[in-house]
Motif scaffolding. Structure first.
Motif, PDB file in Angstrom:
ATOM      1  N   LEU A 137       0.797  -1.110  -0.045  1.00  0.00           N
ATOM      2  CA  LEU A 137      -0.071  -0.019   0.021  1.00  0.00           C
ATOM      3  C   LEU A 137       0.972   1.132  -0.066  1.00  0.00           C
ATOM      4  N   VAL A 138       1.917   1.274   0.711  1.00  0.00           N
ATOM      5  CA  VAL A 138       2.675   2.473   1.034  1.00  0.00           C
ATOM      6  C   VAL A 138       3.766   2.575  -0.003  1.00  0.00           C
ATOM      7  N   GLN A 139       4.171   1.558  -0.889  1.00  0.00           N
ATOM      8  CA  GLN A 139       5.198   1.595  -1.850  1.00  0.00           C
ATOM      9  C   GLN A 139       5.337   2.987  -2.710  1.00  0.00           C
ATOM     10  N   ARG A 140       6.419   3.281  -2.969  1.00  0.00           N
ATOM     11  CA  ARG A 140       6.950   4.501  -3.686  1.00  0.00           C
ATOM     12  C   ARG A 140       7.286   4.018  -5.087  1.00  0.00           C
ATOM     13  N   ASP A 141       7.261   4.876  -6.130  1.00  0.00           N
ATOM     14  CA  ASP A 141       7.670   4.689  -7.380  1.00  0.00           C
ATOM     15  C   ASP A 141       9.103   5.384  -7.687  1.00  0.00           C
ATOM     16  N   ALA A 142       9.665   5.435  -8.823  1.00  0.00           N
ATOM     17  CA  ALA A 142      10.824   5.929  -8.861  1.00  0.00           C
ATOM     18  C   ALA A 142      10.918   7.184  -8.844  1.00  0.00           C
ATOM     19  N   ALA A 143       9.877   8.039  -8.904  1.00  0.00           N
ATOM     20  CA  ALA A 143       9.800   9.496  -8.585  1.00  0.00           C
ATOM     21  C   ALA A 143       9.428   9.891  -7.250  1.00  0.00           C
ATOM     22  N   GLY A 144       9.434   8.685  -6.381  1.00  0.00           N
ATOM     23  CA  GLY A 144       9.313   8.806  -4.875  1.00  0.00           C
ATOM     24  C   GLY A 144       7.871   9.072  -4.478  1.00  0.00           C
ATOM     25  N   ARG A 145       6.999   8.910  -5.338  1.00  0.00           N
ATOM     26  CA  ARG A 145       5.423   9.103  -5.115  1.00  0.00           C
ATOM     27  C   ARG A 145       4.821   7.791  -4.483  1.00  0.00           C
ATOM     28  N   CYS A 146       3.608   7.825  -4.442  1.00  0.00           N
ATOM     29  CA  CYS A 146       2.894   6.482  -3.754  1.00  0.00           C
ATOM     30  C   CYS A 146       1.860   6.165  -4.703  1.00  0.00           C
ATOM     31  N   PRO A 147       2.066   5.210  -5.579  1.00  0.00           N
ATOM     32  CA  PRO A 147       1.101   4.939  -6.797  1.00  0.00           C
ATOM     33  C   PRO A 147      -0.278   4.522  -6.146  1.00  0.00           C
ATOM     34  N   LEU A 148      -0.296   3.765  -4.983  1.00  0.00           N
ATOM     35  CA  LEU A 148      -1.469   3.447  -4.469  1.00  0.00           C
ATOM     36  C   LEU A 148      -2.272   4.594  -3.899  1.00  0.00           C
ATOM     37  N   ALA A 149      -1.798   5.634  -3.575  1.00  0.00           N
ATOM     38  CA  ALA A 149      -2.535   6.707  -3.096  1.00  0.00           C
ATOM     39  C   ALA A 149      -3.308   7.436  -4.402  1.00  0.00           C
ATOM     40  N   ALA A 150      -2.581   7.462  -5.310  1.00  0.00           N
ATOM     41  CA  ALA A 150      -2.956   8.129  -6.619  1.00  0.00           C
ATOM     42  C   ALA A 150      -3.936   7.099  -7.061  1.00  0.00           C
ATOM     43  N   ARG A 151      -3.976   5.882  -6.920  1.00  0.00           N
ATOM     44  CA  ARG A 151      -4.876   4.873  -7.466  1.00  0.00           C
ATOM     45  C   ARG A 151      -6.204   4.843  -6.774  1.00  0.00           C
ATOM     46  N   LEU A 152      -5.882   5.201  -5.354  1.00  0.00           N
ATOM     47  CA  LEU A 152      -7.380   5.309  -4.363  1.00  0.00           C
ATOM     48  C   LEU A 152      -8.067   6.287  -4.790  1.00  0.00           C
ATOM     49  N   VAL A 153      -7.265   7.481  -5.013  1.00  0.00           N
ATOM     50  CA  VAL A 153      -8.241   8.634  -5.397  1.00  0.00           C
ATOM     51  C   VAL A 153      -8.996   8.524  -6.853  1.00  0.00           C
ATOM     52  N   ALA A 154      -8.308   7.820  -7.764  1.00  0.00           N
ATOM     53  CA  ALA A 154      -8.898   7.917  -9.022  1.00  0.00           C
ATOM     54  C   ALA A 154     -10.135   6.827  -8.908  1.00  0.00           C
ATOM     55  N   VAL A 155     -10.125   5.791  -8.184  1.00  0.00           N
ATOM     56  CA  VAL A 155     -11.070   4.835  -7.999  1.00  0.00           C
ATOM     57  C   VAL A 155     -12.285   5.708  -7.462  1.00  0.00           C
ATOM     58  N   ALA A 156     -12.214   6.513  -6.412  1.00  0.00           N
ATOM     59  CA  ALA A 156     -13.332   7.196  -5.828  1.00  0.00           C
ATOM     60  C   ALA A 156     -13.774   8.385  -6.782  1.00  0.00           C
ATOM     61  N   ALA A 157     -12.914   9.089  -7.690  1.00  0.00           N
ATOM     62  CA  ALA A 157     -13.461   9.914  -8.456  1.00  0.00           C
ATOM     63  C   ALA A 157     -14.130   9.296  -9.617  1.00  0.00           C
ATOM     64  N   ALA A 158     -13.818   8.034 -10.103  1.00  0.00           N
ATOM     65  CA  ALA A 158     -14.462   7.230 -11.157  1.00  0.00           C
ATOM     66  C   ALA A 158     -15.806   6.776 -10.508  1.00  0.00           C
ATOM     67  N   TYR A 159     -15.758   6.084  -9.531  1.00  0.00           N
ATOM     68  CA  TYR A 159     -17.142   5.587  -8.929  1.00  0.00           C
ATOM     69  C   TYR A 159     -18.138   6.445  -8.283  1.00  0.00           C
ATOM     70  N   GLY A 160     -17.444   7.561  -8.053  1.00  0.00           N
ATOM     71  CA  GLY A 160     -18.332   8.952  -7.517  1.00  0.00           C
ATOM     72  C   GLY A 160     -18.546   8.802  -6.034  1.00  0.00           C
ATOM     73  N   PHE A 161     -17.702   8.255  -5.325  1.00  0.00           N
ATOM     74  CA  PHE A 161     -17.809   8.424  -3.738  1.00  0.00           C
ATOM     75  C   PHE A 161     -16.701   9.423  -3.267  1.00  0.00           C
ATOM     76  N   ASP A 162     -16.586   9.560  -1.894  1.00  0.00           N
ATOM     77  CA  ASP A 162     -15.976  10.780  -1.290  1.00  0.00           C
ATOM     78  C   ASP A 162     -14.684  10.598  -0.476  1.00  0.00           C
ATOM     79  N   GLY A 163     -14.051   9.308  -0.602  1.00  0.00           N
ATOM     80  CA  GLY A 163     -12.878   9.185   0.122  1.00  0.00           C
ATOM     81  C   GLY A 163     -12.421   7.817   0.697  1.00  0.00           C
ATOM     82  N   TRP A 164     -11.805   7.793   1.595  1.00  0.00           N
ATOM     83  CA  TRP A 164     -11.449   6.542   2.136  1.00  0.00           C
ATOM     84  C   TRP A 164     -11.294   6.278   3.576  1.00  0.00           C
ATOM     85  N   PHE A 165     -11.578   5.178   4.366  1.00  0.00           N
ATOM     86  CA  PHE A 165     -11.557   5.028   5.524  1.00  0.00           C
ATOM     87  C   PHE A 165     -10.202   4.087   5.652  1.00  0.00           C
TER      88      PHE A 165
END
Length: 670
Positions: free
Chosen positions: A185-213
């Protein structure tokens, strides 16, 4: 959170189907069932072995919206409605203090239908007015750890102004949790970012809900993992905020990377709280730990009401032993907010043969409103401090046109203008109306009648409001708190029916607030024609101006003391009657199996409340097959009827006033 609370959620494939959902029939071709389900994932790596029956293992890191075959069936479409806080219905309720977050498991992790199912036995939550955030609770080491809420729940919540969060659950090792999943979950890519954080936000945006617990309960980590989790949470919150999403942290992992439930906000979890919008405080809290938590939040420049003090009601519901004064004292400001864990107990504790919709709503009203069943008259001897007696109710009824048929989102049949068009039990929360926020405030000098949602008859949908009792005095039932502008062209409509007894009916409208919490609004009484059949009456409102702030009905018995049964089927406030909404286009069958079809279409322009799908039978009758707010729908259990070689299906747009478009049709050859 104690592992013992996980028993149901971690059972795995054995509980893969919701009650009442039949197993999928064999498709026409060798392919998977067409039944869509709510989505769930692992962060990246999958468990060893193979998934159980009915379970699909997926990696969130590999998810892309463009490749999601069920996205059109799973994406919510109702925007988050603005809400306001009227003068509270309860004399003891507070504004701007404690709020409520509710953690609910609507079904198992896998096998949770995307668009409702053919059973009325469902946790059809209706007390949205008392909730700020809903968490779509679940997760299982054998199925998946990250859950996206299904669309009907999000649509219903948004209609009432309630945010919905998906759940990220990293389970304890005792229940199959693997520390690798936390590292994934907390892994980082070569740029030092967290790809799973971006993916969680993309899922919520695509599915139309409001964030994560985020609930990280897998032990064995170290300080380095703790730092990685803090970085992940900060990035998740930053990305989420840019999309209007929110993040809740659960009091589990501490800064040293291990799991130690604090039952407080303290130095061990403070960085995670600061990296989130709010925090669910574990059930280990004490009166002292909540006081210190509130003070620490104040010193950090955060609201103490961004702390949800956990109240576990999974096992005992309103019989749970709770130190209410430690959270929401009656004689002092509230200490923190409330976090209810598993209030669907109101359904689950009922015997399997006693979970009819009316049984469930009776229990749910007792939970949310209290033993008096009337927030304006709380029972001071009730050990259970019901939410309606603590927090002010909210409403989203702020614009015209407004209409409600008091449809709770499940039923034993489906009704259209008082006629049964399907005799199949059903649930679909996306079809739920905006419901009365203060249930049930009844004002009378006589004997209080019972007021409930009733499922034996309805004007539209699956339910109506039934007032039942031997009325011996005029009785007013508050229905809605509103902010509706009223002018010369405003039209008030009431659809009702008297089943037993005789009553004079009046619509009550107030254009000013009541003098104090729990007090009666300054109503103006408007007479309504009545009879023993469903009738829709236009109610004159000469002399009213300004803003309608409360709507009620008053029933005066013609023969006092005689039994009365009166139904409220629909209510509308509108200006000039609008024309029908535009019809959808490109209606088509997108997939077919032996007894299942998937439909798709292009949404209609303009304001559309939902879509309905009917089947036109050879004898000319129409059968309701389902409704949805989405642009796709699944129907199962189909077969040829009356010797037909092909079936005809009709799709309609339905507007806010339930006026329907012309149908568009498609044929399917058997």
């Amino acid at each position: 959170m104690n592992p013992t609370r996980r028993t149901v959620l971690l059972a795995g494939a054995a509980a893969a189907l919701l009650p009442g959902v039949p197993a999928a029939a064999a498709p026409r071709e060798a392919a998977a069932s067409l039944q869509p389900y709510a989505s769930y994932w692992y962060p990246d790596s999958l468990p060893p072995g193979t998934p159980g029956t009915g379970i699909t293992w997926r990696s969130l890191k590999a998810w892309r919206a463009a490749d999601d075959p069920d996205l059109a069936l799973n994406a919510a479409s109702v925007p988050l409605a603005p809400r306001f806080t009227p003068t509270p219905a309860s004399p003891t309720a507070r504004t701007d203090q404690a709020r409520i977050q509710s953690l609910v498991s609507f079904g198992p992790t896998s096998g949770n239908p995307s668009q409702g199912s053919a059973t009325a036995d469902y946790y059809a939550l209706t007390h949205w007015a008392l909730i700020d955030e809903l968490v779509f609770w679940g997760g299982s080491s054998g199925e998946g750890l990250i859950l996206a809420p299904n669309a009907p729940i999000v649509d219903a919540a948004h209609r009432h102004g309630v945010r919905v969060l998906g759940n990220v659950f990293l389970p304890p090792a005792a229940y199959g949790g693997q520390l690798q999943w936390t590292r994934d979950l907390v892994q980082r890519d070569a740029a030092g970012r967290c790809p799973l954080a971006a993916r969680l936000v993309a899922v919520a945006a695509a599915y139309g809900f409001d964030g994560w617990f985020v609930n990280a309960e897998t032990g064995g980590g170290d300080a380095a993992l703790g730092r990685d989790m803090q970085f992940f949470m900060r990035e998740l919150k930053s990305l989420a905020a840019a999309h209007g999403q929110r993040v809740t942290w659960y009091d589990s992992m501490t800064v040293n990377g291990n799991v130690s439930w604090q039952g407080a906000l303290d130095t061990q979890n403070q960085p995670f709280f600061l990296a989130a919008d709010d925090m669910f405080v574990d059930f280990r809290w004490t009166p002292g730990s909540l006081v210190s938590s509130g003070r620490l939040a104040d010193r950090l420049g955060r609201s103490r009401y961004e702390l949800w003090a956990g109240v576990d009601v999974e096992a005992n519901g309103w019989n749970a032993s709770v130190d209410w004064d430690a959270i929401v004292p009656t004689g002092a400001p509230h200490i923190t907010s409330l976090g209810f864990y598993r209030p669907e107990w109101t359904r689950n504790h009922l015997p399997a043969d006693g979970r009819a919709p009316a049984d469930f709503h009776a229990a749910d009203d007792r939970f949310w409103t209290g033993r008096s069943l009337d927030p304006s008259r709380p029972d001071a001897t009730d050990r259970w401090r019901a939410p309606a007696t603590v927090v002010a109710d909210r409403s989203t009824v702020v614009s015209v046109p407004f209409a409600s048929a008091f449809n709770t989102g499940h039923g034993l049949r489906w009704y259209e203008e008082g006629r049964v068009t399907s005799d199949t039990p059903w649930n679909h929360l996306g079809l739920q109306d905006r419901l009365p926020s203060r249930r049930w405030v009844v004002r009378t000098d006589g004997t209080r009648p019972a007021v409930n949602f009733d499922f034996a008859d309805a004007w539209r949908g699956g339910s109506s409001v039934l007032v039942d009792g031997a009325l011996d005095a005029a009785t007013t039932v508050d229905v809605y708190a509103t902010r509706l502008p009223v002018g010369d062209d405003t039209v008030l409509e009431l659809t009702h029916r008297t089943d037993a007894g005789a009553v004079d009916v009046e619509l009550a409208v107030a254009t000013a607030e009541p003098s104090a919490p729990g007090a009666t609004p300054p109503y103006t009484w408007l007479p309504v024609d009545s009879g023993d059949r469903w009738q829709t009456v236009t109610v004159p409102h000469t002399g009213l101006s300004g803003t309608i702030r409360s709507i009620a009905v008053r029933l005066t018995p013609v023969d006092p003391g005689r039994p009365v049964r009166w139904r409220l089927g629909a209510l509308a406030v509108r200006a000039a009657r609008p024309g029908p909404p535009a019809a959808p286009t490109a209606f088509r069958v997108t997939a077919a199996s032996a007894d299942q079809l998937r439909f798709g279409w292009q949404p209609a322009p303009g304001d559309v409340r939902h879509y309905t799908v009917h089947r036109l039978l050879p004898d000319g009758t129409r059968r309701f097959l389902g409704g949805t707010c989405q642009r796709a729908h699944h129907v199962g259990g189909l077969r040829p009827e009356q010797g037909e070689r092909s079936a005809r299906f009709e799709l309609r747009s339905v507007g806010e006033l339930y006026n329907a478009s012309d149908p568009v049709t498609v044929h399917h050859t058997w």
